[in-house]
Structures are given as structure tokens and as C-alpha cells.
Design an enzyme around this catalytic site. Sequence first.
Site, PDB file in Angstrom:
ATOM      1  N   ARG A  40       0.765  -1.270   0.125  1.00  0.00           N
ATOM      2  CA  ARG A  40       0.015  -0.016   0.049  1.00  0.00           C
ATOM      3  C   ARG A  40       0.574   1.174  -0.066  1.00  0.00           C
ATOM      4  O   ARG A  40       0.612   2.106  -0.909  1.00  0.00           O
ATOM      5  CB  ARG A  40      -0.950   0.114   1.250  1.00  0.00           C
ATOM      6  N   THR A  41       1.761   1.580   0.772  1.00  0.00           N
ATOM      7  CA  THR A  41       2.420   2.638   1.152  1.00  0.00           C
ATOM      8  C   THR A  41       3.120   2.896  -0.305  1.00  0.00           C
ATOM      9  O   THR A  41       3.321   4.312  -0.586  1.00  0.00           O
ATOM     10  CB  THR A  41       3.492   2.624   2.278  1.00  0.00           C
ATOM     11  N   HIS A  81       5.379   6.407  11.043  1.00  0.00           N
ATOM     12  CA  HIS A  81       4.685   6.150   9.795  1.00  0.00           C
ATOM     13  C   HIS A  81       3.827   7.187   9.605  1.00  0.00           C
ATOM     14  O   HIS A  81       2.641   7.049   9.711  1.00  0.00           O
ATOM     15  CB  HIS A  81       4.241   4.558   9.612  1.00  0.00           C
ATOM     16  N   ARG A 141      11.212   4.122   2.705  1.00  0.00           N
ATOM     17  CA  ARG A 141      10.907   3.286   3.734  1.00  0.00           C
ATOM     18  C   ARG A 141      12.273   2.473   4.358  1.00  0.00           C
ATOM     19  O   ARG A 141      12.872   1.824   3.357  1.00  0.00           O
ATOM     20  CB  ARG A 141       9.928   2.380   3.427  1.00  0.00           C
ATOM     21  N   LYS A 162      25.293  -3.534  -2.451  1.00  0.00           N
ATOM     22  CA  LYS A 162      27.045  -3.381  -2.705  1.00  0.00           C
ATOM     23  C   LYS A 162      27.294  -2.531  -1.511  1.00  0.00           C
ATOM     24  O   LYS A 162      28.618  -2.318  -1.607  1.00  0.00           O
ATOM     25  CB  LYS A 162      26.981  -2.809  -3.991  1.00  0.00           C
TER      26      LYS A 162
HETATM   27  C1  NCD Z   1       1.933  -0.694   8.124  1.00  0.00           C
HETATM   28  C2  NCD Z   1       3.460  -0.590   8.366  1.00  0.00           C
HETATM   29  O1  NCD Z   1       4.338  -0.631   7.254  1.00  0.00           O
HETATM   30  O2  NCD Z   1       3.748  -0.113   9.401  1.00  0.00           O
HETATM   31  N1  NCD Z   1       1.590  -0.933   6.826  1.00  0.00           N
HETATM   32  C3  NCD Z   1       1.396  -0.092   6.056  1.00  0.00           C
HETATM   33  O3  NCD Z   1       1.973   0.842   5.639  1.00  0.00           O
HETATM   34  N2  NCD Z   1      -0.077   0.346   5.838  1.00  0.00           N
HETATM   35  C4  NCD Z   1       1.453  -1.852   9.009  1.00  0.00           C
HETATM   36  C5  NCD Z   1       1.909  -2.887   9.233  1.00  0.00           C
HETATM   37  O4  NCD Z   1       3.006  -3.488   8.178  1.00  0.00           O
HETATM   38  O5  NCD Z   1       1.464  -3.774   9.788  1.00  0.00           O
END
Ligand code: NCD
Length: 306
Positions: free
Chosen positions: A51-52, A129, A101, A80
Amino acid sequence: MRHLMSPLDFSVEELDQLLDLAGDIEANPEKYAHACAGKKLATLFYEPSTRTRLSHEAAMLNLGGSVLGFSSADSSSAAKGESVADTIRMVSCYADICAIRHPKEGAPMVAAQHSSIPVINAGDGGHQHPTQTLTDLLTIRSLKGHLDNLKIGLCGDLKFGRTVHSLINALVRYDNIEFVLISPEELRLPGYVRKDVLDKNHIPYKEVVRLEEALPDLDLLYMTRVQRERFFNEEDYVRMKDFYILDKKKMELAPPDMLVLHPLPRVNEISVEVDDDPRAVYFKQVQYGVYVRMALILTLLDIHVD
Ligand code: NCD
């Protein structure tokens, strides 16, 4: 130049404006269809995501921009031995904005310090997040009509769940907020969040182990999965993973207007039979995530559409 590391990077007024912009995007998508023409978003994902990453990319594409990036550390020069600082210097030459991320807490902050383009923290380890929080706030405001006067149950892995940490940070700035922290003893909210965020802001909260005990008087239930990748050993994860399962029967205990949110991915903590309940809004939440990321990209790039 602005970055987004934590939801606190925006004041409450700025957040209101951002959510208003997201609302306008939802109502008039065609008005924004070319707002980012010629702009590029880079997605640097050193940790798994569906999703993100896709919602940042969909947001930029909806704005008429383009996207580039990588979706795992293995497929980037990190394999690397390249540092985040070097990678971002280079990405600054390729793109106008980036979302990163990383499994290490603080890595997006390091990126921001070496970047000449806006950096969005798309999740750093068990820390924060913020774009999920923007998604959650837009969902709550759109479906409940307000962000104050709420009793919120946070359930599951409150120790490692970064979405929970960011959401708490954001919500304590609104009036009359109360939390019920629902977790097994081993996965309690970290002491630093309880002390530095809840106690410091005089936010009432209680900690309970049983979901059934909390359900009858919540305005909102925020479910989370047990964060397998942050456990030191698999045995502990296996013991914890099915601690909570929200099913139809438990939903009977909840008020008729209680919303169920979940950042997703869901594993077993919400039974699929709950999906048809009108109170289950976790798939709507996904759609709000695109609108709010569109608003975020416009805000960080300082692009205004009349
Ligand atoms: C969350 C995350 O990555 O922290 N997922 C997301 O981005 N919607 C929640 C999760 O991974 O549990």
C-alpha cells in the site's frame, strides 16, 4: 524545503489545511490531474510494502507526474554497501521528491539531512509512519466528522507498531481524546510513548489485555497485526500472533457507530466475516490514503491549484 518525518512536522492548522486539500481532491479529481506534470517521485523502499509504495506512486500518477524507484534493498545498490546518505544525494539528481521506507529507525532523517529534495518518511523500523497517520486522520475526520472527543481503542502489537506510535503523537493534540491500549503484556506500548507523549500531554488512558472489555464503549477501534519482522525469535511471534481475532461475535459487543480501522496488511487479527460490517472501514481507509498523499505531495512541492 520541507520534509515529512513525523506527523508533528505539521501544526494542527497545517494538518487541517492538508486534510481540506485531500477532501477537495476527492471531490474534484480532474482539477488536480496535471498539477505535477513534469515532476518525478522516487520511491526508495528498503523494506516490504504494498500500500504505502503503490499509494505514493498512484498519488503522483493521479497528479500527472511520473515515478521511479526500487522496492527492495536487494535490488538497489544498498546490496553493494551504499549508504542512505549517498543514495539520496544521487536520487536528488533524478527526482523532485522522494518517499523512503527503511528498517532502521532514523534512516529517513539521515536521508533528509543529505537531500536537496523533499523526503517523506514512509516508515522507519518500529518508530514512525506519518503518511499512514495522515491517512488515518483523513479517514476519521471524513467518516466521524471530527478529530476531537474520541475514545480510541488501539489493539495488537503496540510495542513495535509504528502506525500506532505516529497516530498517538498526532491525536494527542486534539481536545478530549482518550485511549484504551489493548495488548498482551509483552506487546505493551513502549514506556517512552506513554511517558513522553501520553503523560506529558495529560491524556487519559488505560491498558487492558481483553478486547471484549474495551469494545462496548469505543468510538474507534484501531487494529494492528503482530509485527513478525521485529521479533527476535519466531517462537514468540507464533505465541502472540493470534492473540486477538476480531470476529462477528465480538463486533456484537461494540457500539453501532464504532469504526474499525486497520493500516493493513491484515493477517488473522480481523476475521474476513467482519469485512461486510458497515463499521469496518479499513478498505475505505486505503482510498483515503491516496487522496491524502496527493495533498502531501502538492504541499511539499509547494504547488497550488486554483
Ligand atoms: C503498516 C506498516 O508498514 O507499518 N503498513 C502500512 O504501511 N499500511 C502496518 C503493518 O505493516 O502492520
